[in-house]
Design a protein around this motif. Structure first.
Motif, PDB file in Angstrom:
ATOM      1  N   VAL A   3       0.853  -1.188   0.000  1.00 35.91           N
ATOM      2  CA  VAL A   3       0.000   0.000   0.000  1.00 35.91           C
ATOM      3  C   VAL A   3       0.886   1.235   0.000  1.00 35.91           C
ATOM      4  CG1 VAL A   3      -1.727   1.285   1.325  1.00 35.91           C
ATOM      5  CG2 VAL A   3      -1.840  -1.207   1.230  1.00 35.91           C
ATOM      6  N   THR A   4       0.524   2.219  -0.811  1.00 37.15           N
ATOM      7  CA  THR A   4       1.206   3.509  -0.802  1.00 37.15           C
ATOM      8  C   THR A   4       0.237   4.557  -0.267  1.00 37.15           C
ATOM      9  OG1 THR A   4       0.590   3.970  -3.095  1.00 37.15           O
ATOM     10  CG2 THR A   4       2.727   2.941  -2.729  1.00 37.15           C
ATOM     11  N   TYR A   5       0.787   5.560   0.387  1.00 41.30           N
ATOM     12  CA  TYR A   5      -0.004   6.617   0.998  1.00 41.30           C
ATOM     13  C   TYR A   5       0.392   7.954   0.404  1.00 41.30           C
ATOM     14  CZ  TYR A   5      -0.860   3.069   4.554  1.00 41.30           C
ATOM     15  OH  TYR A   5      -1.207   1.914   5.204  1.00 41.30           O
ATOM     16  N   ARG A   6      -0.601   8.850   0.311  1.00 36.39           N
ATOM     17  CA  ARG A   6      -0.306  10.214  -0.115  1.00 36.39           C
ATOM     18  C   ARG A   6      -1.309  11.162   0.531  1.00 36.39           C
ATOM     19  NH1 ARG A   6      -2.802   8.108  -4.766  1.00 36.39           N
ATOM     20  NH2 ARG A   6      -4.528   9.359  -5.565  1.00 36.39           N
ATOM     21  N   LEU A   7      -0.916  12.432   0.599  1.00 30.53           N
ATOM     22  CA  LEU A   7      -1.767  13.485   1.142  1.00 30.53           C
ATOM     23  C   LEU A   7      -2.154  14.440   0.034  1.00 30.53           C
ATOM     24  CD1 LEU A   7       0.256  14.447   4.351  1.00 30.53           C
ATOM     25  CD2 LEU A   7      -1.772  12.998   4.228  1.00 30.53           C
ATOM     26  N   GLU A   8      -3.373  14.924   0.090  1.00 29.78           N
ATOM     27  CA  GLU A   8      -3.826  15.983  -0.814  1.00 29.78           C
ATOM     28  C   GLU A   8      -4.395  17.099   0.041  1.00 29.78           C
ATOM     29  OE1 GLU A   8      -6.626  14.330  -3.607  1.00 29.78           O
ATOM     30  OE2 GLU A   8      -5.059  13.247  -4.693  1.00 29.78           O
ATOM     31  N   GLY A   9      -4.076  18.330  -0.319  1.00 29.44           N
ATOM     32  CA  GLY A   9      -4.600  19.494   0.382  1.00 29.44           C
ATOM     33  C   GLY A   9      -3.895  19.820   1.686  1.00 29.44           C
ATOM     34  N   ALA A  10      -2.765  19.177   1.937  1.00 27.58           N
ATOM     35  CA  ALA A  10      -2.043  19.382   3.198  1.00 27.58           C
ATOM     36  C   ALA A  10      -1.202  20.655   3.143  1.00 27.58           C
ATOM     37  CB  ALA A  10      -1.139  18.184   3.472  1.00 27.58           C
ATOM     38  N   PRO A  11      -0.968  21.283   4.298  1.00 30.49           N
ATOM     39  CA  PRO A  11      -0.092  22.452   4.335  1.00 30.49           C
ATOM     40  C   PRO A  11       1.364  22.037   4.122  1.00 30.49           C
ATOM     41  CG  PRO A  11      -0.692  21.808   6.557  1.00 30.49           C
ATOM     42  CD  PRO A  11      -1.490  20.948   5.617  1.00 30.49           C
ATOM     43  N   ASP A  12       2.189  22.998   3.747  1.00 31.37           N
ATOM     44  CA  ASP A  12       3.629  22.738   3.655  1.00 31.37           C
ATOM     45  C   ASP A  12       4.109  22.239   5.009  1.00 31.37           C
ATOM     46  OD1 ASP A  12       3.716  23.567   1.040  1.00 31.37           O
ATOM     47  OD2 ASP A  12       4.411  25.590   1.517  1.00 31.37           O
ATOM     48  N   GLY A  13       4.997  21.290   4.990  1.00 37.13           N
ATOM     49  CA  GLY A  13       5.553  20.748   6.220  1.00 37.13           C
ATOM     50  C   GLY A  13       4.828  19.513   6.730  1.00 37.13           C
ATOM     51  N   MET A  14       3.699  19.145   6.099  1.00 34.87           N
ATOM     52  CA  MET A  14       2.987  17.936   6.501  1.00 34.87           C
ATOM     53  C   MET A  14       3.366  16.823   5.530  1.00 34.87           C
ATOM     54  SD  MET A  14      -1.061  17.260   7.245  1.00 34.87           S
ATOM     55  CE  MET A  14      -1.017  18.161   8.803  1.00 34.87           C
ATOM     56  N   SER A  15       3.634  15.647   6.079  1.00 35.70           N
ATOM     57  CA  SER A  15       4.035  14.512   5.244  1.00 35.70           C
ATOM     58  C   SER A  15       3.400  13.242   5.793  1.00 35.70           C
ATOM     59  CB  SER A  15       5.559  14.378   5.237  1.00 35.70           C
ATOM     60  OG  SER A  15       6.035  14.144   6.549  1.00 35.70           O
ATOM     61  N   ILE A  16       3.461  12.200   4.978  1.00 41.53           N
ATOM     62  CA  ILE A  16       2.966  10.893   5.393  1.00 41.53           C
ATOM     63  C   ILE A  16       4.026   9.860   5.030  1.00 41.53           C
ATOM     64  CG2 ILE A  16       1.674  10.475   3.244  1.00 41.53           C
ATOM     65  CD1 ILE A  16      -0.512   9.172   5.106  1.00 41.53           C
ATOM     66  N   SER A  17       4.288   8.965   5.958  1.00 46.10           N
ATOM     67  CA  SER A  17       5.330   7.951   5.738  1.00 46.10           C
ATOM     68  C   SER A  17       4.772   6.772   4.953  1.00 46.10           C
ATOM     69  CB  SER A  17       5.868   7.454   7.090  1.00 46.10           C
ATOM     70  OG  SER A  17       4.899   6.633   7.715  1.00 46.10           O
ATOM     71  N   ASN A  18       5.648   5.844   4.618  1.00 47.22           N
ATOM     72  CA  ASN A  18       5.204   4.657   3.883  1.00 47.22           C
ATOM     73  C   ASN A  18       4.423   3.683   4.757  1.00 47.22           C
ATOM     74  OD1 ASN A  18       7.337   3.705   5.369  1.00 47.22           O
ATOM     75  ND2 ASN A  18       8.465   2.848   3.643  1.00 47.22           N
ATOM     76  N   THR A  19       4.297   3.987   6.062  1.00 49.75           N
ATOM     77  CA  THR A  19       3.449   3.201   6.958  1.00 49.75           C
ATOM     78  C   THR A  19       2.133   3.915   7.264  1.00 49.75           C
ATOM     79  OG1 THR A  19       4.463   4.127   8.951  1.00 49.75           O
ATOM     80  CG2 THR A  19       5.434   2.084   8.053  1.00 49.75           C
ATOM     81  N   GLY A  20       1.964   5.130   6.734  1.00 52.51           N
ATOM     82  CA  GLY A  20       0.732   5.880   6.948  1.00 52.51           C
ATOM     83  C   GLY A  20       0.775   6.845   8.115  1.00 52.51           C
ATOM     84  N   ARG A  21       1.933   7.031   8.714  1.00 58.51           N
ATOM     85  CA  ARG A  21       2.054   7.955   9.845  1.00 58.51           C
ATOM     86  C   ARG A  21       2.188   9.388   9.327  1.00 58.51           C
ATOM     87  NH1 ARG A  21       6.655   8.781  14.332  1.00 58.51           N
ATOM     88  NH2 ARG A  21       5.355   9.998  15.722  1.00 58.51           N
ATOM     89  N   ILE A  22       1.334  10.269   9.838  1.00 68.03           N
ATOM     90  CA  ILE A  22       1.341  11.674   9.429  1.00 68.03           C
ATOM     91  C   ILE A  22       2.211  12.471  10.397  1.00 68.03           C
ATOM     92  CG2 ILE A  22      -0.067  13.740   9.127  1.00 68.03           C
ATOM     93  CD1 ILE A  22      -2.379  11.844   8.369  1.00 68.03           C
ATOM     94  N   ALA A  23       3.055  13.339   9.833  1.00 66.30           N
ATOM     95  CA  ALA A  23       3.903  14.221  10.634  1.00 66.30           C
ATOM     96  C   ALA A  23       3.732  15.650  10.127  1.00 66.30           C
ATOM     97  CB  ALA A  23       5.368  13.789  10.519  1.00 66.30           C
ATOM     98  N   TYR A  24       3.906  16.602  11.033  1.00 60.28           N
ATOM     99  CA  TYR A  24       3.822  18.010  10.645  1.00 60.28           C
ATOM    100  C   TYR A  24       4.899  18.791  11.361  1.00 60.28           C
ATOM    101  CZ  TYR A  24       2.279  22.809  10.168  1.00 60.28           C
ATOM    102  OH  TYR A  24       2.247  24.151   9.903  1.00 60.28           O
ATOM    103  N   LYS A  25       5.654  19.555  10.597  1.00 55.58           N
ATOM    104  CA  LYS A  25       6.639  20.480  11.146  1.00 55.58           C
ATOM    105  C   LYS A  25       6.260  21.854  10.649  1.00 55.58           C
ATOM    106  CE  LYS A  25      11.380  21.599  11.917  1.00 55.58           C
ATOM    107  NZ  LYS A  25      11.021  22.669  12.802  1.00 55.58           N
ATOM    108  N   GLY A  26       5.813  22.684  11.556  1.00 51.74           N
ATOM    109  CA  GLY A  26       5.378  24.032  11.210  1.00 51.74           C
ATOM    110  C   GLY A  26       6.532  24.936  10.815  1.00 51.74           C
ATOM    111  N   SER A  27       6.166  26.146  10.429  1.00 53.66           N
ATOM    112  CA  SER A  27       7.147  27.113   9.963  1.00 53.66           C
ATOM    113  C   SER A  27       6.684  28.508  10.352  1.00 53.66           C
ATOM    114  CB  SER A  27       7.269  27.021   8.438  1.00 53.66           C
ATOM    115  OG  SER A  27       7.924  28.141   7.914  1.00 53.66           O
TER     116      SER A  27
END
Length: 65
Positions: free
Chosen positions: A3-27
């Motif tokens: 399974v592959t994961y992707r985000l749509e509409g996310a702010p800059d600095g938000m990502s999703i790993s290949n396990t589906g874990r979402i992370a956000y580093k603000g700016s």
């Protein structure tokens, strides 16, 4: 199937790993605002599922402060 994961509409600095874990580093450059984010999981046969959620960020949302 893998399974592959992707985000749509996310702010800059938000990502999703290949396990589906979402992370956000603000700016400090974050303009702020409302975001509706879609998480899409898709397998190799193009079957997919999606989940949506909304967040509101303040301008300059730097979580490292």
């Amino acid at each position: 199937d893998p399974v592959t994961y992707r985000l749509e509409g996310a702010p800059d600095g938000m990502s999703i790993s290949n396990t589906g874990r979402i992370a956000y580093k603000g700016s400090t450059a974050e303009p702020g605002g409302d975001y509706t984010i879609r998480v899409i999981a898709e397998d190799s046969e193009k079957a997919l599922v999606q989940w949506s959620f909304s967040i509101q960020l303040s301008p300059g949302s730097d979580v490292s402060k």
